[in-house]
Design an enzyme around this catalytic site. Structure first.
Site, PDB file in Angstrom:
ATOM      1  N   GLU A  37       0.811  -1.215   0.000  1.00 19.78           N
ATOM      2  CA  GLU A  37       0.000   0.000   0.000  1.00 19.78           C
ATOM      3  C   GLU A  37       0.851   1.274   0.000  1.00 19.78           C
ATOM      4  O   GLU A  37       0.478   2.295   0.572  1.00 19.78           O
ATOM      5  CB  GLU A  37      -0.953  -0.002   1.202  1.00 19.78           C
ATOM      6  CG  GLU A  37      -1.988  -1.103   1.112  1.00 19.78           C
ATOM      7  CD  GLU A  37      -2.999  -1.073   2.257  1.00 19.78           C
ATOM      8  OE1 GLU A  37      -2.871  -0.233   3.168  1.00 19.78           O
ATOM      9  OE2 GLU A  37      -3.922  -1.914   2.219  1.00 19.78           O
ATOM     10  N   CYS A  38       1.982   1.227  -0.671  1.00 15.92           N
ATOM     11  CA  CYS A  38       2.929   2.342  -0.727  1.00 15.92           C
ATOM     12  C   CYS A  38       2.813   3.048  -2.084  1.00 15.92           C
ATOM     13  O   CYS A  38       2.461   2.420  -3.081  1.00 15.92           O
ATOM     14  CB  CYS A  38       4.348   1.795  -0.538  1.00 15.92           C
ATOM     15  SG  CYS A  38       5.650   3.044  -0.615  1.00 15.92           S
ATOM     16  N   GLY A  39       3.142   4.318  -2.110  1.00 18.94           N
ATOM     17  CA  GLY A  39       3.171   5.047  -3.375  1.00 18.94           C
ATOM     18  C   GLY A  39       4.200   4.472  -4.344  1.00 18.94           C
ATOM     19  O   GLY A  39       4.086   4.649  -5.565  1.00 18.94           O
ATOM     20  N   PHE A  40       5.194   3.781  -3.824  1.00 17.81           N
ATOM     21  CA  PHE A  40       6.229   3.168  -4.664  1.00 17.81           C
ATOM     22  C   PHE A  40       5.868   1.743  -5.114  1.00 17.81           C
ATOM     23  O   PHE A  40       6.620   1.113  -5.843  1.00 17.81           O
ATOM     24  CB  PHE A  40       7.574   3.111  -3.928  1.00 17.81           C
ATOM     25  CG  PHE A  40       8.217   4.453  -3.717  1.00 17.81           C
ATOM     26  CD1 PHE A  40       8.649   5.219  -4.787  1.00 17.81           C
ATOM     27  CD2 PHE A  40       8.402   4.947  -2.437  1.00 17.81           C
ATOM     28  CE1 PHE A  40       9.254   6.459  -4.596  1.00 17.81           C
ATOM     29  CE2 PHE A  40       9.003   6.185  -2.229  1.00 17.81           C
ATOM     30  CZ  PHE A  40       9.429   6.948  -3.319  1.00 17.81           C
ATOM     31  N   THR A  41       4.705   1.222  -4.680  1.00 20.30           N
ATOM     32  CA  THR A  41       4.325  -0.154  -4.996  1.00 20.30           C
ATOM     33  C   THR A  41       4.374  -0.470  -6.504  1.00 20.30           C
ATOM     34  O   THR A  41       4.767  -1.576  -6.867  1.00 20.30           O
ATOM     35  CB  THR A  41       2.949  -0.507  -4.393  1.00 20.30           C
ATOM     36  OG1 THR A  41       3.030  -0.287  -2.978  1.00 20.30           O
ATOM     37  CG2 THR A  41       2.566  -1.950  -4.644  1.00 20.30           C
TER      38      THR A  41
END
Length: 168
Positions: A37-41
């Site tokens: 659930e990360c912006g970098f996913t």
């Protein structure tokens, strides 16, 4: 065994089985802490693309989910692997969720982030998708911050250099 090598560590697969990193001896490794659930996913797709670019070479990506940053990894066990495979086509190994920083960090991550232990790199993950580059002898040789894209020329140049120079 070389105490400056990642091969001394055992990690846990998603099925709960323990595995020695020694099975990767002779390969260049990119070790990454991930979170669903990360912006970098979306980098998971780029990591898979990077893996495909080096298919047939002595290269592997090892992903370690972590909930250390912003509670961005709620998944556990097989749900982690399923998420990565279904949403991003990931075929590289995804291991059981671990801690990657602080007093409770997994021994592998304590080693990767401490120059006194690994001999070369002193940088602990500041967020998800921090990347460590490991040479064919299991030594930590470089790291890349989360904002460095997996297919960046910087990462590819370092991988290419390791693959070429270590075959000589």
């Amino acid at each position: 065994m070389n105490q400056k090598s990642v091969y001394q560590f055992t990690v846990q697969k998603l099925n709960g089985e323990h595995m020695s990193l020694g099975i990767y001896e002779g390969k260049v490794l990119l070790v990454v802490n991930i979170a669903s659930e990360c912006g970098f996913t979306p980098q998971l797709k780029e990591l898979e693309s990077l893996r495909k670019d080096y298919e047939g070479e002595d290269f592997e990506i090892l992903a370690f989910p972590s909930n250390d940053f912003g509670g961005q990894e709620p998944l556990e066990g097989f749900a982690l692997g399923d998420f990565c495979e279904k949403n991003y086509g990931v075929s590289f190994p995804v291991f059981e969720k671990i801690r990657v920083r602080g007093d409770y960090a997994h021994p592998l991550y304590k080693f990767l982030s401490d120059k006194k232990l690994n001999g070369n790199v002193g940088a602990s993950p500041r967020w998800n998708f921090h990347k460590y580059l490991i040479n064919t002898r299991g030594e930590t040789v470089d790291f890349f911050y989360p904002f460095t894209k997996p297919n960046s020329s910087r990462i590819k140049k370092r991988i290419n250099k390791l693959l070429i120079t270590e075959k000589l």
